[in-house]
Motif scaffolding. Structure first.
Motif, PDB file in Angstrom:
ATOM      1  N   ALA A  38       0.839  -1.199   0.000  1.00 44.96           N
ATOM      2  CA  ALA A  38       0.000   0.000   0.000  1.00 44.96           C
ATOM      3  C   ALA A  38       0.872   1.245   0.000  1.00 44.96           C
ATOM      4  O   ALA A  38       1.876   1.324   0.699  1.00 44.96           O
ATOM      5  N   GLY A  39       0.482   2.226  -0.848  1.00 43.92           N
ATOM      6  CA  GLY A  39       1.266   3.451  -0.943  1.00 43.92           C
ATOM      7  C   GLY A  39       2.252   3.444  -2.098  1.00 43.92           C
ATOM      8  O   GLY A  39       2.905   4.445  -2.358  1.00 43.92           O
ATOM      9  N   HIS A  40       2.357   2.292  -2.796  1.00 41.35           N
ATOM     10  CA  HIS A  40       3.240   2.180  -3.963  1.00 41.35           C
ATOM     11  C   HIS A  40       2.393   1.815  -5.164  1.00 41.35           C
ATOM     12  O   HIS A  40       1.929   0.687  -5.300  1.00 41.35           O
ATOM     13  N   GLY A  41       2.176   2.780  -6.056  1.00 38.98           N
ATOM     14  CA  GLY A  41       1.184   2.612  -7.107  1.00 38.98           C
ATOM     15  C   GLY A  41       1.546   1.702  -8.256  1.00 38.98           C
ATOM     16  O   GLY A  41       0.671   1.133  -8.900  1.00 38.98           O
ATOM     17  N   GLY A  42       2.814   1.570  -8.591  1.00 34.43           N
ATOM     18  CA  GLY A  42       3.202   0.751  -9.720  1.00 34.43           C
ATOM     19  C   GLY A  42       2.900   1.401 -11.061  1.00 34.43           C
ATOM     20  O   GLY A  42       2.406   0.745 -11.984  1.00 34.43           O
ATOM     21  N   THR A  43       3.227   2.684 -11.181  1.00 30.04           N
ATOM     22  CA  THR A  43       2.952   3.429 -12.405  1.00 30.04           C
ATOM     23  C   THR A  43       4.143   4.306 -12.779  1.00 30.04           C
ATOM     24  O   THR A  43       4.740   4.951 -11.916  1.00 30.04           O
ATOM     25  N   LEU A  44       4.465   4.326 -14.068  1.00 31.81           N
ATOM     26  CA  LEU A  44       5.482   5.235 -14.588  1.00 31.81           C
ATOM     27  C   LEU A  44       4.779   6.466 -15.140  1.00 31.81           C
ATOM     28  O   LEU A  44       3.861   6.353 -15.960  1.00 31.81           O
ATOM     29  N   HIS A  45       5.193   7.642 -14.672  1.00 37.38           N
ATOM     30  CA  HIS A  45       4.633   8.905 -15.137  1.00 37.38           C
ATOM     31  C   HIS A  45       5.699   9.650 -15.935  1.00 37.38           C
ATOM     32  O   HIS A  45       6.788   9.919 -15.420  1.00 37.38           O
ATOM     33  N   LEU A  46       5.385   9.985 -17.185  1.00 33.28           N
ATOM     34  CA  LEU A  46       6.298  10.746 -18.030  1.00 33.28           C
ATOM     35  C   LEU A  46       5.684  12.113 -18.295  1.00 33.28           C
ATOM     36  O   LEU A  46       4.530  12.216 -18.722  1.00 33.28           O
ATOM     37  N   GLY A  47       6.446  13.167 -18.040  1.00 32.66           N
ATOM     38  CA  GLY A  47       5.920  14.505 -18.247  1.00 32.66           C
ATOM     39  C   GLY A  47       6.971  15.543 -17.948  1.00 32.66           C
ATOM     40  O   GLY A  47       8.168  15.276 -18.021  1.00 32.66           O
ATOM     41  N   THR A  48       6.529  16.726 -17.592  1.00 28.96           N
ATOM     42  CA  THR A  48       7.459  17.800 -17.240  1.00 28.96           C
ATOM     43  C   THR A  48       7.144  18.297 -15.840  1.00 28.96           C
ATOM     44  O   THR A  48       5.982  18.350 -15.429  1.00 28.96           O
ATOM     45  N   LEU A  49       8.198  18.665 -15.136  1.00 24.90           N
ATOM     46  CA  LEU A  49       8.080  19.220 -13.790  1.00 24.90           C
ATOM     47  C   LEU A  49       8.893  20.503 -13.760  1.00 24.90           C
ATOM     48  O   LEU A  49      10.108  20.473 -13.974  1.00 24.90           O
ATOM     49  N   SER A  50       8.234  21.611 -13.552  1.00 24.63           N
ATOM     50  CA  SER A  50       8.904  22.922 -13.591  1.00 24.63           C
ATOM     51  C   SER A  50       9.676  23.097 -14.892  1.00 24.63           C
ATOM     52  O   SER A  50      10.759  23.662 -14.926  1.00 24.63           O
ATOM     53  N   GLY A  51       9.106  22.585 -15.984  1.00 20.91           N
ATOM     54  CA  GLY A  51       9.717  22.725 -17.299  1.00 20.91           C
ATOM     55  C   GLY A  51      10.774  21.690 -17.627  1.00 20.91           C
ATOM     56  O   GLY A  51      11.316  21.690 -18.734  1.00 20.91           O
ATOM     57  N   LEU A  52      11.071  20.794 -16.700  1.00 19.28           N
ATOM     58  CA  LEU A  52      12.110  19.783 -16.889  1.00 19.28           C
ATOM     59  C   LEU A  52      11.481  18.440 -17.253  1.00 19.28           C
ATOM     60  O   LEU A  52      10.589  17.965 -16.543  1.00 19.28           O
ATOM     61  N   PRO A  53      11.929  17.801 -18.348  1.00 19.14           N
ATOM     62  CA  PRO A  53      11.410  16.467 -18.687  1.00 19.14           C
ATOM     63  C   PRO A  53      11.832  15.452 -17.629  1.00 19.14           C
ATOM     64  O   PRO A  53      13.014  15.317 -17.333  1.00 19.14           O
ATOM     65  N   VAL A  54      10.854  14.750 -17.059  1.00 16.52           N
ATOM     66  CA  VAL A  54      11.148  13.812 -15.987  1.00 16.52           C
ATOM     67  C   VAL A  54      10.393  12.501 -16.193  1.00 16.52           C
ATOM     68  O   VAL A  54       9.379  12.444 -16.897  1.00 16.52           O
TER      69      VAL A  54
END
Length: 254
Positions: A38-54
């Motif tokens: 519990a508390g560990h989703g098992g998902t990869l999120h690709l996007g930008t954070l404060s303009g930085l690709p993460v």
């Protein structure tokens, strides 16, 4: 892809801060682990954070789930293959310092591996990294300085200390906590060390933050539980999200 971020127990809210995010379940990615906690989703999120690709890894595989430390090998080597330069690891941890209590954040300066296993055990892939890996400055001093500067700018009281990893899944005994304090540990948890070793082996710079969820066993009045960890991680996560956002912004500027 510039930066990878691994989210610890109860810290999944950071994924909501991404813009233009693509979400991919680990189950759809070959070799990615299937978290069972519990508390560990098992998902990869690709996007930008404060303009930085993460790339944000929501969920990790722990030693107590499988008996070995290699659960995050594929995700971290995938991250390196995408061109990432650094990995930021977060975790929920118990504090061995009475002055750094629940809700606080601690930058990790070094670690003590008491997991009993190492993710590099077995044949070495020389194309990825060396057989015998130096762990000096595993927690990159320049990235830690960037993290502290971000904390100061946000008026977040960021402690710093040594993280000790145990295999779990039981919480530590009061006697073990006394021993760990003698060893020089400031916080204790059940993760992070394998990911940092794997990241350094692959040539990624690493930085890590513990969200303090409790005083270690024998130091506080409340009996420890995973529910307590998740509850107090939610408190620390409010500052953690702001801190990581600012860190990403400053890291992007170089």
């Amino acid at each position: 892809m510039k930066l990878g971020i691994i989210l610890g127990s109860g810290l999944g809210g950071l994924a909501d801060a991404l813009t233009d995010a693509e979400r991919i379940p680990y189950a759809e990615l070959e070799g990615f682990p299937q978290p069972s906690v519990a508390g560990h989703g098992g998902t990869l999120h690709l996007g930008t954070l404060s303009g930085l690709p993460v790339a944000v890894f929501q969920g990790r595989k722990h030693v107590y789930e499988t008996g070995d430390a290699r659960g995050m090998t594929v995700p971290i080597r995938w991250l390196k293959a995408q061109g990432a330069e650094a990995l930021l690891v977060t975790n929920a941890a118990g504090s061995l310092n009475a002055e750094v209590g629940p809700g606080r954040l601690m930058a990790i300066s070094d670690h003590i591996n008491l997991l009993g296993v190492n993710p590099l055990t077995g044949p070495n892939d020389d194309a990825i990294g060396p057989r015998f890996l130096s762990m000096r400055d595993a927690y990159d001093p320049e990235l830690r300085a960037t993290l502290h500067a971000a904390a100061r700018a946000l008026d977040i009281d960021l402690a710093e200390g040594v993280y000790l990893a145990t295999a779990g899944p039981t919480f530590e005994t009061p006697a073990e906590i006394r021993a760990f304090r003698t060893l020089g540990a400031d916080a204790v948890g059940m993760s992070t060390v394998p990911e940092v070793i794997l990241a350094r082996h692959a040539g990624l710079r690493t930085v890590a933050v513990s969200a303090i969820t409790n005083l270690a066993e024998g130091m506080g009045g409340e009996e420890l539980s995973h529910e307590q960890t998740l509850r107090n991680a939610d408190v620390a996560a409010r500052d953690l999200v702001r801190l990581v956002q600012r860190f990403a912004e400053d890291y992007a500027r170089g």
